[in-house]
Design a protein around this motif. Structure first.
Motif, PDB file in Angstrom:
ATOM      1  N   UNK A  97       1.053  -1.130  -0.094  1.00 21.88           N
ATOM      2  CA  UNK A  97       0.270  -0.242  -0.668  1.00 21.88           C
ATOM      3  C   UNK A  97       1.121   1.136  -0.183  1.00 21.88           C
ATOM      4  N   UNK A  98       0.973   1.972  -1.159  1.00 22.87           N
ATOM      5  CA  UNK A  98       1.407   3.327  -1.302  1.00 22.87           C
ATOM      6  C   UNK A  98       2.907   3.303  -0.960  1.00 22.87           C
ATOM      7  N   UNK A  99       3.419   2.178  -1.724  1.00 22.52           N
ATOM      8  CA  UNK A  99       4.755   1.750  -2.606  1.00 22.52           C
ATOM      9  C   UNK A  99       5.436   2.981  -2.405  1.00 22.52           C
ATOM     10  N   UNK A 100       6.961   2.789  -2.126  1.00 22.47           N
ATOM     11  CA  UNK A 100       7.953   4.006  -2.534  1.00 22.47           C
ATOM     12  C   UNK A 100       8.674   3.373  -2.292  1.00 22.47           C
ATOM     13  N   UNK A 101      10.554   3.162  -3.308  1.00 22.99           N
ATOM     14  CA  UNK A 101      11.439   3.035  -3.050  1.00 22.99           C
ATOM     15  C   UNK A 101      11.817   3.458  -2.170  1.00 22.99           C
ATOM     16  N   UNK A 102      12.849   2.862  -1.097  1.00 22.65           N
ATOM     17  CA  UNK A 102      13.395   3.217   0.143  1.00 22.65           C
ATOM     18  C   UNK A 102      15.220   3.869  -0.398  1.00 22.65           C
ATOM     19  N   UNK A 103      15.410   2.789  -0.831  1.00 22.44           N
ATOM     20  CA  UNK A 103      16.818   2.786  -1.308  1.00 22.44           C
ATOM     21  C   UNK A 103      16.592   1.154  -2.164  1.00 22.44           C
ATOM     22  N   UNK A 104      18.178   1.418  -3.018  1.00 21.74           N
ATOM     23  CA  UNK A 104      18.762   0.251  -3.787  1.00 21.74           C
ATOM     24  C   UNK A 104      17.799  -0.883  -3.791  1.00 21.74           C
TER      25      UNK A 104
ATOM     26  N   UNK B 220      14.831  -1.533  -2.708  1.00 25.22           N
ATOM     27  CA  UNK B 220      14.039  -1.726  -1.340  1.00 25.22           C
ATOM     28  C   UNK B 220      13.043  -0.882  -1.135  1.00 25.22           C
ATOM     29  N   UNK B 221      11.885  -1.933  -1.668  1.00 26.93           N
ATOM     30  CA  UNK B 221      10.712  -1.046  -1.562  1.00 26.93           C
ATOM     31  C   UNK B 221       9.604  -0.821  -0.123  1.00 26.93           C
ATOM     32  N   UNK B 222       9.468   0.488   0.125  1.00 27.74           N
ATOM     33  CA  UNK B 222       8.210   0.338   1.921  1.00 27.74           C
ATOM     34  C   UNK B 222       7.270   0.781   1.127  1.00 27.74           C
ATOM     35  N   UNK B 223       6.039   0.448   2.546  1.00 27.20           N
ATOM     36  CA  UNK B 223       4.892   0.690   2.230  1.00 27.20           C
ATOM     37  C   UNK B 223       3.808   1.517   3.188  1.00 27.20           C
ATOM     38  N   UNK B 224       2.992   1.625   3.460  1.00 26.70           N
ATOM     39  CA  UNK B 224       2.092   1.806   4.600  1.00 26.70           C
ATOM     40  C   UNK B 224       1.503   0.360   5.608  1.00 26.70           C
ATOM     41  N   UNK B 225       1.702  -0.864   4.693  1.00 26.01           N
ATOM     42  CA  UNK B 225       0.814  -1.606   4.865  1.00 26.01           C
ATOM     43  C   UNK B 225       1.042  -2.564   3.680  1.00 26.01           C
ATOM     44  N   UNK B 226       0.210  -3.564   3.673  1.00 25.90           N
ATOM     45  CA  UNK B 226      -0.428  -4.995   2.662  1.00 25.90           C
ATOM     46  C   UNK B 226      -1.516  -4.807   2.211  1.00 25.90           C
ATOM     47  N   UNK B 227      -2.063  -4.871   1.092  1.00 27.67           N
ATOM     48  CA  UNK B 227      -3.500  -5.194   0.519  1.00 27.67           C
ATOM     49  C   UNK B 227      -3.098  -6.548   0.528  1.00 27.67           C
ATOM     50  N   UNK B 228      -4.249  -7.537   0.760  1.00 29.02           N
ATOM     51  CA  UNK B 228      -5.008  -8.300   0.319  1.00 29.02           C
ATOM     52  C   UNK B 228      -3.748 -10.133   0.629  1.00 29.02           C
ATOM     53  N   UNK B 229      -2.973  -9.857   1.102  1.00 30.79           N
ATOM     54  CA  UNK B 229      -2.169 -11.057   2.026  1.00 30.79           C
ATOM     55  C   UNK B 229      -2.612 -11.542   2.502  1.00 30.79           C
ATOM     56  N   UNK B 230      -1.507 -12.829   3.219  1.00 30.07           N
ATOM     57  CA  UNK B 230      -2.079 -14.162   3.813  1.00 30.07           C
ATOM     58  C   UNK B 230      -1.099 -13.883   5.182  1.00 30.07           C
ATOM     59  N   UNK B 231      -1.855 -13.783   6.452  1.00 28.33           N
ATOM     60  CA  UNK B 231      -1.716 -13.512   7.842  1.00 28.33           C
ATOM     61  C   UNK B 231      -1.457 -15.345   7.893  1.00 28.33           C
ATOM     62  N   UNK B 232      -0.159 -14.602   8.626  1.00 31.10           N
ATOM     63  CA  UNK B 232       0.633 -16.176   9.864  1.00 31.10           C
ATOM     64  C   UNK B 232       0.471 -15.986  11.508  1.00 31.10           C
ATOM     65  N   UNK B 233       0.328 -16.612  11.781  1.00 33.84           N
ATOM     66  CA  UNK B 233       1.431 -16.022  13.352  1.00 33.84           C
ATOM     67  C   UNK B 233       1.880 -17.081  13.133  1.00 33.84           C
ATOM     68  N   UNK B 234       3.665 -16.364  14.079  1.00 34.12           N
ATOM     69  CA  UNK B 234       4.809 -16.428  14.340  1.00 34.12           C
ATOM     70  C   UNK B 234       5.230 -16.382  15.635  1.00 34.12           C
ATOM     71  N   UNK B 235       6.123 -17.261  16.492  1.00 32.36           N
ATOM     72  CA  UNK B 235       6.180 -17.403  17.762  1.00 32.36           C
ATOM     73  C   UNK B 235       7.733 -17.344  17.786  1.00 32.36           C
ATOM     74  N   UNK B 236       8.292 -17.818  19.464  1.00 28.94           N
ATOM     75  CA  UNK B 236       9.440 -17.943  19.527  1.00 28.94           C
ATOM     76  C   UNK B 236       9.797 -19.434  19.258  1.00 28.94           C
ATOM     77  N   UNK B 237      11.534 -19.526  18.026  1.00 27.79           N
ATOM     78  CA  UNK B 237      11.618 -20.846  17.867  1.00 27.79           C
ATOM     79  C   UNK B 237      11.544 -21.043  16.453  1.00 27.79           C
ATOM     80  N   UNK B 238      10.049 -20.357  15.627  1.00 31.32           N
ATOM     81  CA  UNK B 238      10.075 -20.722  14.691  1.00 31.32           C
ATOM     82  C   UNK B 238      10.859 -19.687  13.338  1.00 31.32           C
ATOM     83  N   UNK B 239      10.600 -20.411  12.704  1.00 28.89           N
ATOM     84  CA  UNK B 239      12.904 -20.072  11.533  1.00 28.89           C
ATOM     85  C   UNK B 239      11.392 -19.632  10.115  1.00 28.89           C
ATOM     86  N   UNK B 240      11.026 -18.845  10.063  1.00 32.30           N
ATOM     87  CA  UNK B 240      10.621 -17.995   8.465  1.00 32.30           C
ATOM     88  C   UNK B 240      11.818 -17.452   7.879  1.00 32.30           C
TER      89      UNK B 240
END
Length: 152
Positions: A96-103, A105-125
């Protein structure tokens, strides 16, 4: 199983390198570093520290006390090893509202239509290069991870 996967992911790029200095980031040193990052994370919502930079990857510590923005790393795969807390990882979708942060590297205010999952201690992503992603942290929660950014 997760540790075996991490070992393979890290070992492949390292095997192609010439011998270098061996570095050990002990559990107590990681804990000390994350503790020292807490005041900044509490004040700003997040704090990072690069602890090693190498030809094929870099190693960082990351601590969040608030949601991060959406981001896409065009040339780096993120591997996160959760050390503390719980977060919601949103992946895919579009920035959402993407802009180039650096070469690369893109940043935005959030993500639209993404998939959510919970991550916790010990998880590797693993978040492949080019994949939109965002960490969401519940109020009052502190999330910390060791992050390995592998160059593509």
């Amino acid at each position: 199983m997760k540790l075996a996967l991490l070992a393979v992911v890290i070992a492949l790029p390292l095997a192609a390198q010439t011998a270098g200095k061996v570095e050990v980031f002990s559990a107590s040193n990681i804990k000390t570093q994350l503790t020292s990052m807490a005041p900044k994370a509490m004040a700003t919502g997040g704090s990072t520290a690069t602890v090693g930079e190498y030809p094929s990857h870099l190693i960082m510590f990351s601590q969040r006390t608030a949601n991060g923005g959406g981001e896409v790393h065009q040339h780096r795969t993120d591997i996160m090893i959760v050390q503390q807390g719980t977060a919601t990882l949103v992946t895919g979708g579009t920035l959402i509202d993407p802009h180039t942060e650096s070469e690369g590297e893109l940043r935005g205010t959030g993500i639209k239509d993404g998939q959510s999952q919970t991550i916790t201690v010990g998880d590797i992503v693993q978040v492949p290069a080019g994949t939109p992603h965002q960490l969401q942290v519940a109020a009052g929660m502190t999330y910390s991870a060791v992050v390995i950014k592998v160059k593509e």
